[in-house]
Scaffold this motif. Structure first.
Motif, PDB file in Angstrom:
ATOM      1  N   CYS A   1       2.270  14.185   2.873  1.00  0.00           N
ATOM      2  CA  CYS A   1       3.174  13.371   3.856  1.00  0.00           C
ATOM      3  C   CYS A   1       4.536  13.094   3.208  1.00  0.00           C
ATOM      4  N   MET A   2       4.891  13.548   2.355  1.00  0.00           N
ATOM      5  CA  MET A   2       6.141  12.981   1.814  1.00  0.00           C
ATOM      6  C   MET A   2       7.341  14.088   2.011  1.00  0.00           C
ATOM      7  N   THR A   3       7.212  14.840   2.695  1.00  0.00           N
ATOM      8  CA  THR A   3       8.320  15.586   3.284  1.00  0.00           C
ATOM      9  C   THR A   3       8.218  15.857   4.751  1.00  0.00           C
ATOM     10  N   GLY A   4       9.537  15.890   5.449  1.00  0.00           N
ATOM     11  CA  GLY A   4       9.499  16.010   6.824  1.00  0.00           C
ATOM     12  C   GLY A   4       9.102  14.865   7.873  1.00  0.00           C
ATOM     13  N   ARG A   5       8.789  15.038   8.984  1.00  0.00           N
ATOM     14  CA  ARG A   5       8.317  14.229   9.891  1.00  0.00           C
ATOM     15  C   ARG A   5       6.820  14.089  10.162  1.00  0.00           C
ATOM     16  N   VAL A   6       6.103  13.095   9.719  1.00  0.00           N
ATOM     17  CA  VAL A   6       4.569  13.289   9.595  1.00  0.00           C
ATOM     18  C   VAL A   6       4.083  11.963  10.211  1.00  0.00           C
ATOM     19  N   LEU A   7       2.878  12.306  11.156  1.00  0.00           N
ATOM     20  CA  LEU A   7       1.916  11.156  11.260  1.00  0.00           C
ATOM     21  C   LEU A   7       0.895  11.427  10.122  1.00  0.00           C
ATOM     22  N   CYS A   8       0.785  10.245   9.006  1.00  0.00           N
ATOM     23  CA  CYS A   8       0.085  10.209   7.950  1.00  0.00           C
ATOM     24  C   CYS A   8      -1.016   9.629   8.282  1.00  0.00           C
TER      25      CYS A   8
ATOM     26  N   ILE B   1       9.167   9.626   7.716  1.00  0.00           N
ATOM     27  CA  ILE B   1      10.245  10.595   7.697  1.00  0.00           C
ATOM     28  C   ILE B   1      10.975  10.976   6.407  1.00  0.00           C
ATOM     29  N   ASP B   2      10.819  12.054   5.762  1.00  0.00           N
ATOM     30  CA  ASP B   2      11.365  12.440   4.581  1.00  0.00           C
ATOM     31  C   ASP B   2      10.881  11.361   3.359  1.00  0.00           C
ATOM     32  N   GLY B   3       9.447  11.038   3.648  1.00  0.00           N
ATOM     33  CA  GLY B   3       9.018  10.135   2.603  1.00  0.00           C
ATOM     34  C   GLY B   3       8.894   8.703   2.780  1.00  0.00           C
ATOM     35  N   ARG B   4       9.771   8.384   3.868  1.00  0.00           N
ATOM     36  CA  ARG B   4      10.198   6.831   4.151  1.00  0.00           C
ATOM     37  C   ARG B   4       9.105   6.392   5.358  1.00  0.00           C
ATOM     38  N   THR B   5       8.550   5.476   5.004  1.00  0.00           N
ATOM     39  CA  THR B   5       7.662   4.764   6.115  1.00  0.00           C
ATOM     40  C   THR B   5       8.342   3.998   7.224  1.00  0.00           C
ATOM     41  N   VAL B   6       8.331   4.509   8.481  1.00  0.00           N
ATOM     42  CA  VAL B   6       8.894   4.026   9.578  1.00  0.00           C
ATOM     43  C   VAL B   6       8.199   2.804  10.427  1.00  0.00           C
TER      44      VAL B   6
ATOM     45  N   ASP C   1       5.813  18.043  14.982  1.00  0.00           N
ATOM     46  CA  ASP C   1       6.051  17.076  14.099  1.00  0.00           C
ATOM     47  C   ASP C   1       4.619  17.309  13.168  1.00  0.00           C
ATOM     48  N   LYS C   2       4.293  17.082  12.059  1.00  0.00           N
ATOM     49  CA  LYS C   2       3.217  17.320  11.112  1.00  0.00           C
ATOM     50  C   LYS C   2       2.307  16.047  11.461  1.00  0.00           C
TER      51      LYS C   2
END
Length: 283
Positions: free
Chosen positions: A166-173, A185-190, A277-278
């Motif tokens: 989940c630490m790279t890119g745009r991700v639904l983790c 997004i890029d390792g930051r939790t929005v 998106d991932k």
């Protein structure tokens, strides 16, 4: 007469000697001599004289007043405005006995006050709305210890540590362990939100996927049920809002989709997520 005087003197001497010996024995034993009371009573039963001092400054014969209706004083444990896991447990137990239908939220709010008052009144306790030790013990005796997902039936649980994928890119983790979704997004939790998964017979798939289709007002053709804010990532499985999850919490399950109960949060998420998106679903 002289002889009898000698005898009387001798008797007085013997009485004085006996008293001296008795006093010496008492001094050695450490006891005190209590004055005799009326026949049939012991010294301890003799009432104190007027003006004698008594414990805690009370007058002789005064008794400590009862707390309320003959019940022992109880300690207030939680009251309106309190927050935390203990309040969650209180709310979960109130749900077990059907005095509370919301939450648990972890906040001692108006609904909790109302439920506690109802529980107290039903059992003849003072309807204070605060949870004291007597109320708590009565509730403990009527309920079982809530499990983790009883405590977080309506969300609020802390999110698990993000999977490395989940630490790279745009991700639904999406963590199955903590039942949370992080939008990253890029390792930051929005944003973070509580989610619910499929049941044993319709499990949510795990792995790495991509969002391939979005549908704001989607309705399932298979189950004829609404799936608003749907973001499909694996066949018919999607992340979407669930009114059932909002209403019943973790007491239900999906047909494989990832349910979100907070409509405001998923509406914001839907507006940000793009096709491609991932999506990472992991334990």
């Amino acid at each position: 007469m002289r002889t009898s005087g000698v005898l009387r003197s001798s008797g007085v001497w013997r009485s004085a000697a006996a008293a001296t010996v008795l006093a010496a024995l008492v001094a050695v034993s450490g006891c005190t001599i209590q004055p005799a009371g009326p026949p049939g009573t012991s010294p301890a039963a003799t009432p104190p004289s007027a003006g004698a001092s008594s414990p805690a400054g009370r007058s002789p014969g005064d008794a400590k007043p009862p707390s309320s209706a003959g019940q022992p004083a109880s300690e207030v444990l939680w009251s309106p405005g309190d927050r935390g896991k203990d309040v969650r447990e209180l709310q979960a137990r109130l749900r077990e006995v059907l005095w509370l239908y919301e939450g648990p939220t972890g906040t001692y709010d108006a609904s909790t006050v109302y439920a506690v008052k109802g529980f107290q009144g039903k059992r003849g306790l003072p309807r204070t709305g605060t949870t004291d030790s007597v109320t708590w013990q009565r509730l403990l005796g009527m309920t079982h210890e809530p499990g983790k997902w009883d405590l977080y039936a309506s969300g609020g649980q802390p999110a698990a540590k993000p999977d490395p994928r989940c630490m790279t890119g745009r991700v639904l983790c999406i963590s199955k362990t903590s039942r949370t979704l992080r939008w990253m997004i890029d390792g930051r939790t929005v944003s973070t939100m509580a989610v619910r998964f499929g049941t044993e017979y319709t499990p949510t798939r795990e792995g790495v996927f991509n969002v391939y289709f979005k549908s704001r007002h989607h309705v399932s053709t298979l189950y004829d049920s609404p799936m608003p804010y749907a973001m499909f990532f694996s066949g018919g499985q999607a992340v979407h809002y669930s009114a059932d999850f909002a209403g019943t919490g973790y007491y239900g399950g999906s047909h494989g989709c990832v349910n979100v109960r907070d409509e405001g949060k998923i509406a914001a998420l839907f507006s940000q997520v793009r096709n491609g998106d991932k999506v990472v679903v992991y334990w």
